[in-house]
Design a protein around this motif. Structure first.
Motif, PDB file in Angstrom:
ATOM      1  N   GLU A  78       3.687  -1.621  -2.603  1.00 37.15           N
ATOM      2  CA  GLU A  78       3.850  -1.290  -1.189  1.00 37.15           C
ATOM      3  C   GLU A  78       2.515  -0.891  -0.565  1.00 37.15           C
ATOM      4  OE1 GLU A  78       8.480   0.326  -1.402  1.00 37.15           O
ATOM      5  OE2 GLU A  78       6.804   1.737  -1.497  1.00 37.15           O
ATOM      6  N   GLU A 137       0.145  -3.934   0.231  1.00 34.46           N
ATOM      7  CA  GLU A 137       0.465  -4.728   1.417  1.00 34.46           C
ATOM      8  C   GLU A 137      -0.479  -4.409   2.566  1.00 34.46           C
ATOM      9  OE1 GLU A 137       2.131  -7.470   3.898  1.00 34.46           O
ATOM     10  OE2 GLU A 137       2.395  -7.235   1.725  1.00 34.46           O
ATOM     11  N   VAL A 188      11.081  -4.197  -3.048  1.00 32.73           N
ATOM     12  CA  VAL A 188      10.004  -4.493  -2.101  1.00 32.73           C
ATOM     13  C   VAL A 188      10.435  -5.478  -1.019  1.00 32.73           C
ATOM     14  CG1 VAL A 188       7.677  -5.475  -1.886  1.00 32.73           C
ATOM     15  CG2 VAL A 188       8.234  -3.991  -3.821  1.00 32.73           C
ATOM     16  N   LYS A 232      13.215  -4.205   2.427  1.00 35.89           N
ATOM     17  CA  LYS A 232      12.423  -4.408   3.648  1.00 35.89           C
ATOM     18  C   LYS A 232      13.170  -5.319   4.615  1.00 35.89           C
ATOM     19  CE  LYS A 232       7.940  -6.108   5.261  1.00 35.89           C
ATOM     20  NZ  LYS A 232       6.647  -6.705   4.856  1.00 35.89           N
TER      21      LYS A 232
END
Length: 645
Positions: free
Chosen positions: A457, A460, A499, A503
């Motif tokens: 995370e 990103e 992930v 999301k």
């Protein structure tokens, strides 16, 4: 730690301007060391951010850069704040014979989804099979009324060499030397040509975890063109290495090689940017973005083919999560049908910056790579305080691998040091449990997975020009049928759920809240209806057929709707590959800057090493000059004698 290629602009002379990049590294006394590597780019990047270079024997460093495979026993000593640019057993991907054998093994299990390497044999253990193959090829060519391919039906490479060394062509067993091992693969004689020149692509791939797999492709790469026009007739025999081989290290020695020095254009000479090559393909009326999706697919499957080996080694070797990352150089050849073929994968790909194009691309690449590594900001005092107790805990866990290690007892001075807030660190980083000694710093399997999720995370927002190709929307459904079972942990599926799925659910909830009649909601409904007539396994099979059958599906419009809905977001993201990286009117450095002496921070032992090497190099140059001077009269006499004759 945040790295920026802009730091290199000031490190040569402007000390005040460079302070904003160096102050944090200097304040926290962050360090790095290089082992079996002398990459000037890595040294320049680290010095530009205030990191001090240590001796290769110094164990207390933050960043370790290796230019050759690392022994497992060394990886077991990695601390949680250290970052190493290799994974255990990654040579399964970078040794040519192991790479081909791993992909061939996956092909035997999962079928044509792994059909992206040419027919191959490894000497000497497959000499008998290879002899049969030579006879078969000769019969096929004779029956068709043709002649054997020039320079050869097969190309031969040493299994553990690089830069095009030792490559030659063969048409019979008589051409193959007895010594080995050698990789003998079918020569791909129908390449896609650019201005009538053969080329290959260097694609940069970063992996931050192998289990679960987390892989990124850099949006910019290189296209290396052969220095002479493509010709399969025997008339090109005198220069076949400059016609049929695309290695930069070979072609730069050709008299017809043209360097891209000005950077006024990215498609000048015999080394282009990846974006320039893709724009050329688009101008030819081809689907360049679908080509890149197929290259991404090839990369993901290559990584999956070795995932089991690397994951097994990682479980037994790496004590902590997120300490390792690796940069690979994938060399890909594209044929006339625009199908990508994997040639080889490079361990520690070249970071030489001998032209503006290389300097611009590779400085950005390394800055983004080190940002993905997420180098922790820990003061050296903390590291020195924690290390003894942590090593004691590591030794205890080594004696009893099946049970959890004893609780870590920290020295009172260590706890006091930890309670102070280091520069650039939030107090939450140093939890009360660690300070009080109520928990071990060595995480169990579940804690490691949680740490990986948090790091993915975090990556990103730090990936720069890297594109994450695994995991992302749709990858689990498409690739799980061609992945090996790695045990009951199911880390890959769980990471996708943590992930990607969460999301998507969050985004969907926000979209529904803002507009119940939004186009995205209707798209989601449409996607569900598209899958209602096909099982996910069937869609996966169709997806891999699309990736492999390039003649059948030449463009996105030809792709079946079920697959098109999945890859459309990937296709849009692929436009990043076609962008131009240079700006009109801008000038770019032709080489890396020379670091000013005050910024070249080194430990005493490291500085002494460089002083000794400097003296050795000077003596070597003197010896070479003296030898040349001694031979000069002999040469002059030979020339004079020749004139008399």
């Amino acid at each position: 730690m945040l790295f920026s290629s802009d730091a290199l602009v000031h490190i040569a002379s402007d000390s005040k301007a460079s302070e904003k990049y160096t102050w944090l590294g200097e304040r926290l006394r962050l360090t790095f060391k290089m082992m079996r590597s002398d990459s000037r780019l890595i040294r320049t990047m680290c010095h530009s951010h205030g990191l001090m270079q240590c001796s290769s024997k110094n164990p207390q460093v933050n960043v370790i850069w290796m230019g050759a495979p690392v022994k497992s026993v060394k990886m077991r000593e990695l601390m949680p704040w250290q970052r190493l640019n290799q994974f255990p057993r990654s040579t399964e991907l970078t040794k040519k014979d192991r790479l081909y054998e791993n992909i061939e093994r996956s092909k035997s299990i999962f079928g044509e989804a792994y059909d992206f390497i040419p027919e191959f044999y490894v000497t000497p253990r497959e000499n008998q099979k290879m002899e049969i193959a030579f006879d078969r090829v000769l019969k096929e060519v004779t029956a068709a009324g043709g002649e054997l391919c020039f320079p050869g039906e097969f190309i031969v490479k040493p299994t553990n060499s690089r830069q095009g060394k030792g490559i030659f062509f063969a048409n019979s067993m008589a051409d193959i030397p007895a010594e080995g091992p050698l990789l003998v693969s079918r020569y791909l004689k129908d390449p896609y040509l650019v201005n009538n020149h053969k080329f290959d692509l260097r694609i940069y791939v970063a992996v931050t975890s192998f289990y679960p797999l987390v892989a990124y492709v850099y949006s910019e790469g290189l296209a290396r063109l052969a220095s002479r026009p493509y010709d399969t007739s025997a008339s090109s025999a005198d220069s076949n290495e400059y016609v049929h081989l695309t290695n930069y290290s070979i072609n730069k020695n050709s008299t017809s090689f043209v360097r891209n020095e000005s950077m006024s254009s990215e498609d000048l000479g015999h080394k282009w940017t990846l974006g320039a090559l893709l724009r050329y393909v688009e101008n030819e009326g081809k689907d360049a973005k679908l080509l890149m999706l197929r290259i991404e697919d090839l990369i993901v499957k290559s990584l999956l083919s070795i995932q089991n080996s690397v994951a097994t080694a990682s479980r037994t070797t790496l004590r902590f999560a997120c300490t390792n990352f690796e940069l690979f150089g994938f060399d890909v050849l594209v044929d006339q049908a625009l199908k990508p073929w994997l040639l080889e994968v490079n361990l520690s790909p070249s970071l030489a910056c001998d032209a503006p194009l290389d300097s611009l691309l590779k400085t950005r690449l390394i800055a983004d790579l080190l940002n993905l590594a997420c180098v922790p900001l820990l003061d050296k005092k903390i590291i020195d305080s924690v290390t003894p107790a942590l090593r004691k805990s590591m030794n205890a866990s080594q004696d009893s691998e099946t049970s959890d290690p004893d609780e870590l007892e920290l020295d009172p001075k260590c706890a006091k040091t930890l309670k102070r807030r280091p520069v650039g660190l939030k107090r939450s980083v140093l939890t009360k449990k660690i300070v009080s000694g109520n928990t071990s710093l060595i995480p169990n399997t579940e804690k490691k997975f949680d740490q990986i999720v948090r790091k993915v995370e975090l990556e990103e927002g730090r990936r720069g020009d890297f594109i994450r190709v695994f995991p992302r929307n749709g990858t689990w459904g498409m690739y799980s049928p061609v992945m090996e079972d790695l045990g009951s942990d199911d880390f890959d599926e769980r990471l996708f759920a943590e992930v990607i799925t969460k999301k998507n659910m969050k985004n969907s909830s926000e979209q529904i809240a803002t507009s119940s009649s939004s186009s995205s909601s209707s798209h989601s409904t449409f996607s569900s209806s598209a899958f209602s007539s096909m099982r996910i396994e069937e869609v996966s099979d169709l997806f891999h057929d699309v990736m492999m059958e390039c003649s059948k599906y030449p463009s996105l419009a030809d792709v079946p709707i079920e697959v098109r809905e999945i890859i459309s977001p990937w296709y849009e993201e692929a436009s990043e590959y076609t962008k131009k990286i240079t700006q009109d009117g801008e000038t770019y450095a032709s080489k890396l800057p020379t670091i000013r002496s005050t910024a070249r921070l080194r430990t005493k032992s490291c500085a002494e090493f460089y002083e000794v090497r400097k003296v050795q190099m000077a003596k070597k140059k003197e010896a070479e000059a003296a030898a040349a001077k001694e031979n000069e009269p002999v040469v002059l006499q030979a020339v004079a004698a020749k004139r008399v004759v």
